[in-house]
Design a protein around this motif. Structure first.
Motif, short mmCIF file in Angstrom:
data_model
loop_
_atom_site.label_atom_id
_atom_site.label_comp_id
_atom_site.label_asym_id
_atom_site.label_seq_id
_atom_site.Cartn_x
_atom_site.Cartn_y
_atom_site.Cartn_z
N GLU A 57 0.81 -1.20 0.00
CA GLU A 57 0.00 0.00 0.00
C GLU A 57 0.85 1.26 0.00
O GLU A 57 0.34 2.36 -0.08
CB GLU A 57 -0.93 -0.02 1.22
CG GLU A 57 -1.94 -1.16 1.14
CD GLU A 57 -2.74 -1.29 2.42
OE1 GLU A 57 -2.60 -0.45 3.32
OE2 GLU A 57 -3.52 -2.24 2.50
N ASP A 82 4.29 -7.51 -7.21
CA ASP A 82 3.46 -8.33 -6.34
C ASP A 82 2.34 -7.55 -5.65
O ASP A 82 1.36 -8.13 -5.20
CB ASP A 82 4.32 -9.03 -5.28
CG ASP A 82 5.20 -10.12 -5.87
OD1 ASP A 82 4.93 -10.56 -7.01
OD2 ASP A 82 6.15 -10.53 -5.19
N GLY A 115 -2.70 -5.36 -8.30
CA GLY A 115 -3.84 -6.23 -8.58
C GLY A 115 -4.33 -6.09 -10.00
O GLY A 115 -5.14 -6.88 -10.48
N GLY A 116 -3.84 -5.07 -10.71
CA GLY A 116 -4.25 -4.85 -12.09
C GLY A 116 -3.10 -4.37 -12.94
O GLY A 116 -2.32 -3.51 -12.51
N THR A 117 -3.01 -4.93 -14.13
CA THR A 117 -2.02 -4.49 -15.11
C THR A 117 -2.75 -4.24 -16.42
O THR A 117 -3.48 -5.10 -16.90
CB THR A 117 -0.93 -5.55 -15.31
OG1 THR A 117 -0.26 -5.77 -14.07
CG2 THR A 117 0.09 -5.11 -16.36
N ARG A 156 2.30 1.23 -9.52
CA ARG A 156 3.34 0.36 -8.95
C ARG A 156 4.51 0.24 -9.92
O ARG A 156 5.66 0.21 -9.51
CB ARG A 156 2.77 -1.04 -8.65
CG ARG A 156 1.64 -1.07 -7.65
CD ARG A 156 2.04 -0.61 -6.28
NE ARG A 156 3.22 -1.32 -5.82
CZ ARG A 156 3.93 -0.98 -4.75
NH1 ARG A 156 3.59 0.04 -4.03
NH2 ARG A 156 4.98 -1.69 -4.40
N SER A 194 0.98 -1.02 -14.05
CA SER A 194 0.39 -1.85 -13.02
C SER A 194 0.07 -0.97 -11.82
O SER A 194 0.84 -0.06 -11.48
CB SER A 194 1.30 -3.02 -12.63
OG SER A 194 2.52 -2.55 -12.11
N PRO A 210 -2.57 -0.97 -7.90
CA PRO A 210 -3.21 -1.87 -6.94
C PRO A 210 -4.54 -2.45 -7.45
O PRO A 210 -4.87 -3.58 -7.12
CB PRO A 210 -3.44 -0.98 -5.71
CG PRO A 210 -2.34 0.03 -5.79
CD PRO A 210 -2.19 0.29 -7.27
N HIS A 211 -5.28 -1.69 -8.25
CA HIS A 211 -6.60 -2.14 -8.73
C HIS A 211 -6.73 -1.94 -10.23
O HIS A 211 -6.08 -1.07 -10.82
CB HIS A 211 -7.71 -1.37 -8.00
CG HIS A 211 -7.62 -1.48 -6.52
ND1 HIS A 211 -8.00 -2.60 -5.83
CD2 HIS A 211 -7.14 -0.61 -5.59
CE1 HIS A 211 -7.79 -2.42 -4.54
NE2 HIS A 211 -7.26 -1.22 -4.37
N ARG A 212 -7.61 -2.72 -10.86
CA ARG A 212 -7.75 -2.70 -12.32
C ARG A 212 -8.20 -1.36 -12.87
O ARG A 212 -7.71 -0.91 -13.90
CB ARG A 212 -8.68 -3.82 -12.79
CG ARG A 212 -10.13 -3.58 -12.51
CD ARG A 212 -11.03 -4.69 -13.08
NE ARG A 212 -12.39 -4.46 -12.66
CZ ARG A 212 -12.93 -4.88 -11.53
NH1 ARG A 212 -12.20 -5.59 -10.68
NH2 ARG A 212 -14.16 -4.60 -11.23
#
Length: 153
Positions: A10, A39, A42-44, A89, A112, A114-116
């Motif tokens: 985070e 890692d 959560g979304g790329t 990220r 990328s 954390p979220h899509r």
């Protein structure tokens, strides 16, 4: 329990800009995708621009890209703006120059987050701003023998 930013995933990535390049050789989807692996993401989102066989109602046989010497620095400046606006990220952007054929990869960008939703938005911002602001020009060669220069900015 209140959300906490104690988890490393985070926190902001140290240097999220992993790859910025202008190349005169074939581009690699795998290279760009690997560059944005994280890692905590959560979304790329990945965008691939290819040379199409038509433009403006005319058949395109081939095209060439050329750029100003500052183009790569401009790509980095845009990447930095995207990183400042979104919880990125990792980010990568590679553009091709030189002669390309129909079907060749012209540009590959990936982000990328954390979220899509953030990944989609950041990737869209990245490619749109690259196309509008980076001094890269396209020289299209049409089937009827005509040619056209198109400025990316």
């Amino acid at each position: 329990m209140a959300p906490s930013n104690d988890h490393p995933g985070e926190q902001a990535a140290q240097d999220p800009i992993k790859l910025i390049a202008i190349r005169d050789t074939a581009l690699s989807l795998d290279e760009v995708f690997r560059a944005v692996g994280d890692d905590a993401a959560g979304g790329t989102a990945l965008f691939v621009g290819t040379v199409r066989n038509h433009d403006g109602g005319a058949d395109v046989d081939a095209l060439g890209y050329s750029c100003h010497p500052t183009a790569e620095a401009e790509m980095r400046r845009i990447a930095e703006k995207v990183v400042a606006e979104y919880p990125v990220r990792a980010l990568a952007a590679v553009h091709r120059v030189g002669d390309l054929a129909v079907g060749d990869l012209a540009v590959v960008v990936a982000v990328s987050c954390p979220h899509r939703g953030e990944a989609f938005e950041a990737c869209r911002k990245l490619i749109d701003d690259l196309k509008h602001e980076v001094p890269i020009w396209k020289h299209q060669k049409f089937s009827d023998g005509t040619e056209e220069w198109v400025g990316a900015c």
